[in-house]
Design a protein around this motif. Structure first.
Motif, short mmCIF file in Angstrom:
data_model
loop_
_atom_site.label_atom_id
_atom_site.label_comp_id
_atom_site.label_asym_id
_atom_site.label_seq_id
_atom_site.Cartn_x
_atom_site.Cartn_y
_atom_site.Cartn_z
N SER A 29 0.84 -1.20 0.00
CA SER A 29 0.00 0.00 0.00
C SER A 29 0.89 1.25 0.00
O SER A 29 2.00 1.22 0.53
CB SER A 29 -0.86 -0.06 1.26
N GLN A 106 0.65 6.15 -6.56
CA GLN A 106 -0.58 6.83 -6.14
C GLN A 106 -0.40 8.34 -6.35
O GLN A 106 0.59 8.91 -5.89
CB GLN A 106 -0.86 6.56 -4.66
N LEU A 315 -4.84 -3.78 8.76
CA LEU A 315 -4.49 -4.84 9.72
C LEU A 315 -4.72 -6.24 9.16
O LEU A 315 -5.33 -7.08 9.82
CB LEU A 315 -5.26 -4.67 11.02
N ARG A 338 1.83 -1.46 7.19
CA ARG A 338 2.73 -1.54 8.35
C ARG A 338 3.41 -2.89 8.49
O ARG A 338 4.60 -2.95 8.84
CB ARG A 338 1.95 -1.17 9.62
C1 LIG Z 1 4.11 4.99 6.94
C2 LIG Z 1 2.75 5.05 6.32
C3 LIG Z 1 2.51 5.95 5.28
C4 LIG Z 1 1.28 5.97 4.64
N1 LIG Z 1 1.10 6.76 3.53
C5 LIG Z 1 -0.02 6.62 2.78
C6 LIG Z 1 -0.11 7.22 1.49
O1 LIG Z 1 0.85 7.78 0.95
N2 LIG Z 1 -1.30 7.09 0.84
C7 LIG Z 1 -2.36 6.39 1.37
O2 LIG Z 1 -3.40 6.30 0.72
N3 LIG Z 1 -2.25 5.78 2.56
C8 LIG Z 1 -1.11 5.85 3.25
N4 LIG Z 1 -0.99 5.14 4.42
C9 LIG Z 1 -2.05 4.22 4.82
C10 LIG Z 1 -1.72 2.79 4.31
O3 LIG Z 1 -1.63 2.76 2.89
C11 LIG Z 1 -2.75 1.75 4.80
O4 LIG Z 1 -3.99 2.05 4.22
C12 LIG Z 1 -2.88 1.73 6.31
O5 LIG Z 1 -1.61 1.76 6.94
C13 LIG Z 1 -3.64 0.47 6.78
O6 LIG Z 1 -2.98 -0.70 6.35
P1 LIG Z 1 -2.04 -1.58 7.36
O7 LIG Z 1 -2.89 -1.97 8.54
O8 LIG Z 1 -1.63 -2.77 6.53
O9 LIG Z 1 -0.88 -0.72 7.77
C14 LIG Z 1 0.23 5.14 5.10
C15 LIG Z 1 0.46 4.30 6.19
C16 LIG Z 1 1.69 4.24 6.79
C17 LIG Z 1 1.91 3.28 7.93
#
Ligand SMILES: Cc1cc2nc3c(=O)[nH]c(=O)nc-3n(C[C@H](O)[C@H](O)[C@H](O)COP(=O)(O)O)c2cc1C
Length: 400
Positions: A29, A106, A315, A338
């Protein structure tokens, strides 16, 4: 939940969308790093995205990249607003592709969230004190003359003419993404940034064609979708990330998202990436509880009622959980952020956990070669005293 087919986990089936076939259904992501210089990638991005690509992920997303300079959140945010920025991005896309992953990017515009510090300073606004350090705040733009948080500037409400310029910036940036070698593009319409600021009645107070009822508030999102689809090659997939619901106290809800997703499908968007939050207000809307797979109820509704490919995120950290989500038919792609920061080679380990015959195949050939050999050696009885080793076995060990 289904037990899955250990021999052919869906997570590791190649995925075809338009002219693209990705090696599997795992998507890294987008993750803002706040490490760009003048919008462009630095060595940091090569390591950060390289390790994700090396680990076996199918689609590796470059972080939210601003379509115009004032659309960045911070001075360290990515952006592709000039042609001379393209070659730097191309090097990253080439690296991702060189190890078998699909380079994806993106595009975004932070709107009223511009002129901030980065995540580790809680996105607090830049102030005049930052000017002394060469980081003067700039004027954020939005749907209305709102301020998106305490201590934040009042946004400049975009005029209809200025909105057309913004739409043009999106299309121009999409062409640059293509020229930089990315194969999948996602429009960031979530998380309280410009598109979401137009969608939600909490932040959109306009009474012209870009405000008012849901159709008016969706107009900018749909104009951007149309312009980007026209600018982005027909053989390349285009995703759209939504906040399925606003954040705590918001108004935009999943019924609105279903209507938006249907309108996006009619404009040839290929997949809806269901996230949430970013706009908050005073209603009784709760925050989405952070349980494993916390956006699944939203992909379920979008999939069932719109019949478009969906991306599940939030998650998802266990291989069997990811596989079960795909097998339920509710989502087509599993996005992770993450867990991949923590464990960039999660895909290779998940492949082993799900019974894929050669999980090392997901790794670069030079890694896979050595790891397969280590496994061959582990099957030999070399640790037993007096073990008789064939000359082939001896050669195998000595050349490792
Ligand atoms: C370090 C970090 C940077 C992120 N930057 C973006 C981003 O550039 N664009 C976006 O749509 N979401 C961003 N997110 C959200 C993630 O793409 C994702 O939707 C969110 O962390 C939930 O997924 P996870 O539980 O697998 O971490 C970011 C998340 C993290 C942890």
């Amino acid at each position: 939940m289904s037990a899955g087919d250990p021999k052919h986990p869906l997570l590791f089936q190649p995925m075809t969308l338009r002219g693209l076939t990705a090696r599997n259904r795992i998507m890294a992501s987008p993750m803002c790093q706040y490490m760009s210089e003048d919008g462009m990638p630095t060595d940091w991005h090569f390591v950060h995205l390289g390790r994700l690509a090396f680990g076996g992920t199918g689609l590796v997303f470059y972080e939210e990249t601003a379509v115009e300079e004032r659309g960045r959140k911070t001075y360290g945010c990515a952006g592709l607003w000039r042609d001379d920025q393209i070659p730097a991005f191309r090097r990253v896309a080439d690296l991702i592709r060189s190890v078998g992953a699909t380079p994806a990017i993106q595009l975004g515009h932070s709107g009223g969230r511009a002129a901030s510090h980065g995540a580790m300073r809680d996105w607090t606004p830049l102030t005049d004190a930052d000017t002394a350090h060469g980081l003067p705040p700039w004027k954020p733009v939005s749907a209305s003359a709102i301020s998106v948080g305490p201590g934040r500037q009042t946004c400049h409400p975009l005029t209809p003419r200025e909105i057309q310029d913004v739409v043009t910036h999106w299309a121009d940036a999409a062409r640059r993404c293509d020229r930089a070698g990315f194969d999948v593009l996602e429009i960031h319409g979530a998380h309280g940034y410009l598109i979401h600021q137009f969608l939600s009645p909490v932040t959109n107070k306009r009474d012209d064609a870009y405000g008012g009822d849901r159709n008016g508030r969706m107009r900018l999102a749909l104009e951007i979708a149309e312009a980007v689809r026209a600018a982005w090659p027909a053989h390349k997939p285009l995703f759209f990330r939504v906040s399925s619901v606003d954040g705590r106290g918001g108004i935009w809800d999943i019924d609105d998202t279903v209507a938006l997703a249907a309108a996006l499908k009619a404009r040839d968007i290929d997949a809806i990436d269901c996230s949430s939050g970013g706009v908050s207000g005073n209603s009784a809307m709760p925050i989405v509880p952070r349980v494993p797979g916390y956006h699944i109820p939203f992909v379920r509704r979008v999939k069932k009622e719109v019949g478009i490919a969906t991306i599940a995120v939030g998650l998802i950290t266990e291989p069997q959980h990811a596989e079960d989500i795909l097998r339920s038919g509710e989502a087509d792609i599993i996005a992770m952020a993450r867990e991949l920061m923590y464990h960039a080679d999660w895909p290779a380990h998940a492949a082993r956990a799900l019974g894929v015959a050669d999980p090392f195949d997901l790794l670069p050939p030079a890694y896979a070669f050595r790891l397969r050999r280590r496994e061959d050696i582990s099957k030999l009885a070399i640790n037993q005293p007096g073990a008789a080793l064939s000359s082939d076995a001896t050669k195998l060990i000595e050349t490792t």
